[in-house]
Design a protein around this motif. Structure first.
Motif, PDB file in Angstrom:
ATOM      1  N   GLN A   1       0.843  -1.202   0.000  1.00  0.00           N
ATOM      2  CA  GLN A   1       0.000   0.000   0.000  1.00  0.00           C
ATOM      3  C   GLN A   1       0.874   1.246   0.000  1.00  0.00           C
ATOM      4  OE1 GLN A   1      -2.528  -0.417   3.443  1.00  0.00           O
ATOM      5  NE2 GLN A   1      -4.087  -1.513   2.266  1.00  0.00           N
TER       6      GLN A   1
ATOM      7  N   THR B   1       1.434   7.161   3.784  1.00  0.00           N
ATOM      8  CA  THR B   1       1.482   8.618   3.849  1.00  0.00           C
ATOM      9  C   THR B   1       2.719   9.061   4.619  1.00  0.00           C
ATOM     10  OG1 THR B   1       0.218   8.713   5.893  1.00  0.00           O
ATOM     11  CG2 THR B   1      -1.027   8.713   3.810  1.00  0.00           C
TER      12      THR B   1
ATOM     13  N   ARG C   1      -2.297   6.899  -4.369  1.00  0.00           N
ATOM     14  CA  ARG C   1      -3.288   6.810  -3.294  1.00  0.00           C
ATOM     15  C   ARG C   1      -3.948   5.444  -3.341  1.00  0.00           C
ATOM     16  NH1 ARG C   1      -6.185  12.843  -3.478  1.00  0.00           N
ATOM     17  NH2 ARG C   1      -4.204  14.023  -3.461  1.00  0.00           N
ATOM     18  N   ASN C   2      -4.237   4.907  -2.157  1.00  0.00           N
ATOM     19  CA  ASN C   2      -4.808   3.566  -2.074  1.00  0.00           C
ATOM     20  C   ASN C   2      -6.275   3.552  -2.500  1.00  0.00           C
ATOM     21  OD1 ASN C   2      -2.402   2.359  -0.940  1.00  0.00           O
ATOM     22  ND2 ASN C   2      -2.886   3.463   0.955  1.00  0.00           N
ATOM     23  N   TRP C   3      -7.010   4.595  -2.159  1.00  0.00           N
ATOM     24  CA  TRP C   3      -8.438   4.655  -2.454  1.00  0.00           C
ATOM     25  C   TRP C   3      -8.766   5.991  -3.098  1.00  0.00           C
ATOM     26  CZ3 TRP C   3      -9.961  -0.113  -1.614  1.00  0.00           C
ATOM     27  CH2 TRP C   3      -9.341  -0.845  -0.595  1.00  0.00           C
TER      28      TRP C   3
ATOM     29  N   ASP D   1      -9.088   8.955  -0.715  1.00  0.00           N
ATOM     30  CA  ASP D   1      -7.935   9.449   0.052  1.00  0.00           C
ATOM     31  C   ASP D   1      -7.592  10.867  -0.384  1.00  0.00           C
ATOM     32  OD1 ASP D   1      -7.707   7.148   1.480  1.00  0.00           O
ATOM     33  OD2 ASP D   1      -6.151   6.262   0.211  1.00  0.00           O
ATOM     34  N   THR D   2      -7.213  11.681   0.564  1.00  0.00           N
ATOM     35  CA  THR D   2      -6.912  13.091   0.273  1.00  0.00           C
ATOM     36  C   THR D   2      -5.418  13.395   0.274  1.00  0.00           C
ATOM     37  OG1 THR D   2      -7.147  13.639   2.627  1.00  0.00           O
ATOM     38  CG2 THR D   2      -9.110  13.851   1.229  1.00  0.00           C
TER      39      THR D   2
ATOM     40  N   ASP E   1      -1.394  11.989  -0.695  1.00  0.00           N
ATOM     41  CA  ASP E   1      -0.584  11.029  -1.438  1.00  0.00           C
ATOM     42  C   ASP E   1       0.240  10.162  -0.488  1.00  0.00           C
ATOM     43  OD1 ASP E   1      -1.446  11.833  -3.912  1.00  0.00           O
ATOM     44  OD2 ASP E   1       0.165  13.303  -4.185  1.00  0.00           O
TER      45      ASP E   1
END
Length: 332
Positions: free
Chosen positions: A21, A24, A66-68, A71-72, A74
């Motif tokens: 994953q 961050t 980003r995983n999803w 997500d906001t 990186d």
């Protein structure tokens, strides 16, 4: 690079390699040893940005993503498929050639690089045999004082200046050069590059460089043109005829086969009770010939000329002196 920073970079690489994953920056801060020493968030982010830049300069494939979709922030990771070295499959003769090349260089500047390359191949599982038979004992000698500074300037991409002595006339002239590379041609070393004074490509013999070589300017400015073959350029530019001369040697009977292949037997002679042959041999360069003849030790003795005889004698004394020093230090 400090030890603490080097350890932090290693920890960062291991952390990013061990995850699938994207992690961050805050997550990395809590996982990687060394980042907790940052007193503030701003100090951490400055440290992290420097480390990312360092990894990219080292060629580490740092991925950002980003995983999803919701997500906001990186995250970062290192894909093993891009980082790990692929399989290296060398044929037996290729592996032997690598081992032979490591033994080729008689220069501190290049010995370390050759040993490092050998270590990387072995780490990758390549069986490189460095034990080449003693029948083959190559050496590329780089005794010119200008060799090290010029090689460093080429690798750094910096311009150089030096005093250069031409055979005729004999006065010194200051040269400013953008060096592209250093090559050996017919037993002599040359530096090839763009001569700023003449605004044209030129080559210079290292043995005629007098004094210090001074590098200047920003690194990475000087680059070798992709269409220039350095060795071909030197061979076409060097219009100096080889310094040929005929020398007379004594060779022990049935020994020094390498010298005998190029020599003509003109008589027989016994030295210190050892029978041998008197031969005549045509050589090109006295410096190279002295090192070549000295390599045969007691099996070859220079009879004429006296200058070559002294040169060989000095080389043999230097070998004996280094052996004595090494034995003394080893016994301490």
């Amino acid at each position: 690079m400090s030890v603490a920073r080097a350890e932090r970079l290693v920890n960062l690489v291991l952390c990013l390699l061990s995850t699938r994953q994207y992690l961050t920056a805050d997550h990395i801060r809590s996982l990687v040893a060394g980042y907790s020493d940052a007193p503030t968030d701003e100090a951490f982010f400055r440290m992290f940005e420097r480390d990312k830049a360092e990894l990219r300069e080292l060629g580490v494939p740092l991925e950002v993503g980003r995983n999803w979709s919701f997500d906001t922030v990186d995250g970062y990771r290192i894909a093993r498929r891009d980082y790990e070295l692929g399989d290296i499959d060398l044929e037996p003769d290729e592996a032997a050639a690598v081992g032979l090349a490591v033994r080729l260089w008689d220069s501190p500047e290049l010995t370390g690089a050759a040993a490092g390359a050998l270590l990387k191949l072995r780490a990758a599982g390549v069986d490189v045999d460095q034990g080449v038979p003693a029948v083959v004992e190559p050496k590329v000698r780089t005794t010119e004082p200008a060799f090290g500074p010029l090689l460093a300037a080429v690798q750094a991409g910096r311009a150089v200046s030096f005093d250069y002595r031409r055979p005729n006339p004999t006065e010194l002239r200051r040269r400013t050069l953008e060096p592209w590379g250093v090559v050996s041609w017919r037993g002599r070393w040359y530096v090839v590059g763009h001569d700023r004074d003449r605004d044209a490509p030129r080559c210079f013999r290292l043995s005629r460089i007098v004094g210090e070589v001074e590098a200047f300017g920003r690194a990475g400015v000087v680059r070798r043109p992709p269409d220039v073959d350095l060795l071909t350029f030197v061979s076409h530019s060097s219009d100096e005829p080889p310094d040929t001369s005929t020398v007379r040697l004594w060779l022990a009977r049935n020994r020094a086969a390498g010298l005998r292949r190029r020599a003509t037997i003109v008589g027989e002679q016994t030295i210190d009770g050892v029978p041998g042959d008197v031969v005549e041999l045509e050589v090109w360069y006295a410096d190279s010939a002295a090192s070549w003849i000295a390599g045969y030790g007691e099996d070859a003795v220079v009879l004429e000329p006296e200058v070559l005889r002294k040169s060989v004698h000095e080389r043999l004394l230097a070998v004996v002196g280094s052996t004595v020093v090494g034995s003394t230090e080893g016994g301490r």
